[in-house]
Scaffold this active site. Structure first.
Site, PDB file in Angstrom:
ATOM      1  N   LYS A  79       0.856  -1.186   0.000  1.00 18.74           N
ATOM      2  CA  LYS A  79       0.000   0.000   0.000  1.00 18.74           C
ATOM      3  C   LYS A  79       0.892   1.236   0.000  1.00 18.74           C
ATOM      4  O   LYS A  79       1.920   1.253   0.686  1.00 18.74           O
ATOM      5  CB  LYS A  79      -0.895  -0.036   1.245  1.00 18.74           C
ATOM      6  CG  LYS A  79      -1.934   1.077   1.316  1.00 18.74           C
ATOM      7  CD  LYS A  79      -2.880   0.892   2.509  1.00 18.74           C
ATOM      8  CE  LYS A  79      -3.935   1.973   2.575  1.00 18.74           C
ATOM      9  NZ  LYS A  79      -4.878   1.778   3.715  1.00 18.74           N
ATOM     10  N   SER A 154      -9.879   1.914   2.638  1.00 23.96           N
ATOM     11  CA  SER A 154      -8.924   2.646   1.837  1.00 23.96           C
ATOM     12  C   SER A 154      -7.881   1.778   1.142  1.00 23.96           C
ATOM     13  O   SER A 154      -7.239   2.232   0.204  1.00 23.96           O
ATOM     14  CB  SER A 154      -8.201   3.679   2.719  1.00 23.96           C
ATOM     15  OG  SER A 154      -7.387   3.026   3.676  1.00 23.96           O
ATOM     16  N   SER A 178     -10.206  -0.560   6.790  1.00 27.51           N
ATOM     17  CA  SER A 178      -9.590  -0.458   5.461  1.00 27.51           C
ATOM     18  C   SER A 178      -8.883  -1.702   4.950  1.00 27.51           C
ATOM     19  O   SER A 178      -8.469  -1.734   3.795  1.00 27.51           O
ATOM     20  CB  SER A 178      -8.611   0.715   5.428  1.00 27.51           C
ATOM     21  OG  SER A 178      -9.341   1.907   5.284  1.00 27.51           O
TER      22      SER A 178
HETATM   23  N1  GLN Z   1     -13.582   4.168   5.884  1.00 22.66           N
HETATM   24  C1  GLN Z   1     -12.948   4.491   7.131  1.00 22.66           C
HETATM   25  C2  GLN Z   1     -12.498   5.939   7.135  1.00 22.66           C
HETATM   26  O1  GLN Z   1     -12.643   6.556   6.141  1.00 22.66           O
HETATM   27  C3  GLN Z   1     -11.790   3.572   7.419  1.00 22.66           C
HETATM   28  C4  GLN Z   1     -10.518   3.975   6.807  1.00 22.66           C
HETATM   29  C5  GLN Z   1      -9.337   3.180   7.261  1.00 22.66           C
HETATM   30  O2  GLN Z   1      -9.459   2.133   7.891  1.00 22.66           O
HETATM   31  N2  GLN Z   1      -8.172   3.682   6.942  1.00 22.66           N
HETATM   32  O3  GLN Z   1     -11.998   6.449   8.091  1.00 22.66           O
END
Ligand code: GLN
EC number: 6.3.5.7
Length: 492
Positions: A79, A154, A178
């Site tokens: 990532k 994400s 995410s």
């Molecule tokens: N969708 C969640 C957010 O936008 C989780 C994101 C994440 O785990 N980085 O915060």
């Protein structure tokens, strides 16, 4: 061999050790697939072909010399939130489009030490804030199961590369779901470890009290191989825990499903917006686990309604603090021709951050400001403790807790949900991060549009081996994790 991308991590490890193919052949195979198929999936932000081939040659030499580990010569995608020395690390932001890290994240360094080959860096929501990987600067990554849908986020790039067989496995991060939600949307297995199990050093910060790296792959077994590399204490991360690491591969059959008590939170299956197909597939998978000997126990998690408001205060508060370092001065994007210092700060941050990141900085700054701090931030911290206690109480009577990973399957690209609609989609994942618990997603079937559905299992602290083991045994008895999207079946 034309189908190297179909092999599991164990098969890759055995094949390399037995000289059935070389790491160079394997790496070239993946690079060819990326060149041909990623024009459609759009998962890689950076492909590091030259370095990958040099690493592959070194891996082949190590295998010949007898100094290889189980993963020497196996490719991986990282990532783009993990710092990679000498390779651009953007965190999905224009702010860091010119950032070349002078050091490797611990996760990346451990991967290199284990002989993994870095194929490149993959797309994500900006600074990991979001659920779709429709990145405002690097474009939308596509869901390999249906290119008109998002892969989730994400860690959407990390999911898409594996689902399209453009990498055998990948690293992701999970601050509020995410790893689990994109794994669910793309039909993969993904593990969010206990907070502190994997070093955050060199992992670009979003909400530091919840950020945690973990593996994304096709199966629990593949995840276990990567966990063996990622997990462990790191003196460079004071929140990483000094606790012995399990051998996650050796433990894959360590937990008996016979007699396993699985808690089913009443509140989770009455959530408005829970898709009927998702509910049905999750219930079918629980039935299967019951047939395999598990006991299903109805439990209460009374704080469910507080999850979204609590997370969406604490995460933006921490983000506003973490992201204050991007000021256009030290590194990252800098606005042109500033008239004075304030103008430099303002325009660098307005031009360098996308809309969602700006929204969260504003929410977080507000919640932390004098006069609102007690009413919002402190209160959210108190509720956070109640959410954790709710889980701990449940674990007195059950071994693991189940939930869907997400209330729906993958959204359409461009669906343009409102921020609140988007945040509500995180209902099943964020409490786990607030409490610091580990959880895993496993694919358990498809909806009427042939989009994958995921089952989430939440464990008590340090139960990664147990979660991997339960999913591994489920995967020995079912074949959902072996299903491949059409694009993954294509040859390069
Ligand atoms: N969708 C969640 C957010 O936008 C989780 C994101 C994440 O785990 N980085 O915060």
């Amino acid at each position: 061999m034309t189908d190297l991308h179909r092999l599991s991590i164990r098969e890759l490890s055995d094949g390399l050790a037995g000289a059935k193919f070389s790491s160079r052949e394997l790496t070239e195979h993946y690079l060819k697939r990326i060149a041909k198929l990623d024009t459609q999936v759009k998962s890689y932000v950076t492909v590091t072909a030259e370095q990958a081939l040099a690493q592959a040659d070194a891996a082949d030499a190590a295998i010949k010399a007898g100094t290889a580990t189980a993963l020497t010569g196996v490719p991986i995608a990282h990532k783009d939130i993990f710092c990679t020395q000498g390779i651009k690390t953007t965190a999905g932001s224009k702010m860091l489009d010119n950032f070349i890290s002078p050091y490797d994240a611990t996760v990346v360094a451990k991967g290199k030490a284990a002989g993994l080959i870095t194929l490149g860096k993959v797309n994500m929501d900006e600074f990991a804030m979001g659920s779709t990987s429709e990145n405002p600067f690097y474009g939308a990554t596509k869901n390999p199961w249906n290119l008109e849908h998002v892969p989730g986020g994400s860690s959407g790039g990390s999911a898409a590369v594996v689902a399209a067989d453009l990498a055998p496995f990948s690293t992701g991060t999970d601050t509020g779901g995410s790893i689990r939600q994109p794994a669910s949307f793309c039909g993969l297995t993904g593990l969010k470890p206990t907070y502190g199990r994997v070093s955050r050093f060199g992992m670009i910060a979003y909400a530091s009290s919840m950020d945690q790296g973990g593996p994304m792959a096709r199966s629990a077994e593949d995840c276990a191989y990567l966990m063996n590399v990622m997990a462990g204490h790191d003196a460079k991360d004071s929140t990483s825990i000094e606790k012995d690491v399990d051998d996650y591969v050796a433990n894959l059959n360590g937990t008996a499903i016979q007699g396993l008590r699985i808690g089913i939170p009443k509140q989770y299956f009455n959530v408005a917006g829970l898709d009927a197909d998702v509910k049905a597939r999750v219930e079918e998978s629980l039935k299967k686990l019951e047939e395999m000997g598990a006991t299903l126990v109805e439990i209460d998690l009374n704080m469910t309604e507080a999850y979204v408001p609590t997370y969406y205060l604490i995460a933006p508060a921490e983000a506003s603090s973490n992201l204050s370092r991007y000021d256009g001065v030290r590194y990252g994007y800098r606005a042109e021709n500033p008239v004075d210092l304030m103008d430099l700060y303002k325009r660098s941050r307005s031009e360098g951050f996308g809309a969602e990141v700006q929204r969260r900085i504003l929410i977080g700054t507000y919640a932390l400001s004098a006069g609102y701090y007690d009413a919002y931030y402190v209160k959210a911290q108190k509720v956070r403790r109640l959410i954790q206690q709710d889980f701990l109480k449940a674990f007195e009577s059950v071994d693991v807790i189940t939930a869907p990973a997400a209330p729906t399957t993958a959204y359409k690209i461009g669906a343009n949900l409102s921020p609140v609609e988007m945040y509500l989609g995180d209902i099943y994942t964020i409490a786990v991060n607030l409490a610091g618990l580990p959880a895993i997603n496993a694919p358990v079937g498809f909806d009427k549009d042939n989009l994958p559905v995921g089952l989430q299992l939440i464990g008590n602290y340090w139960s990664e081996s147990q979660l991997l083991s339960v999913v591994h045994q489920y995967q020995q008895a079912t074949d959902w994790h072996t299903k491949r999207a059409a694009i993954a079946e294509e040859n390069a």
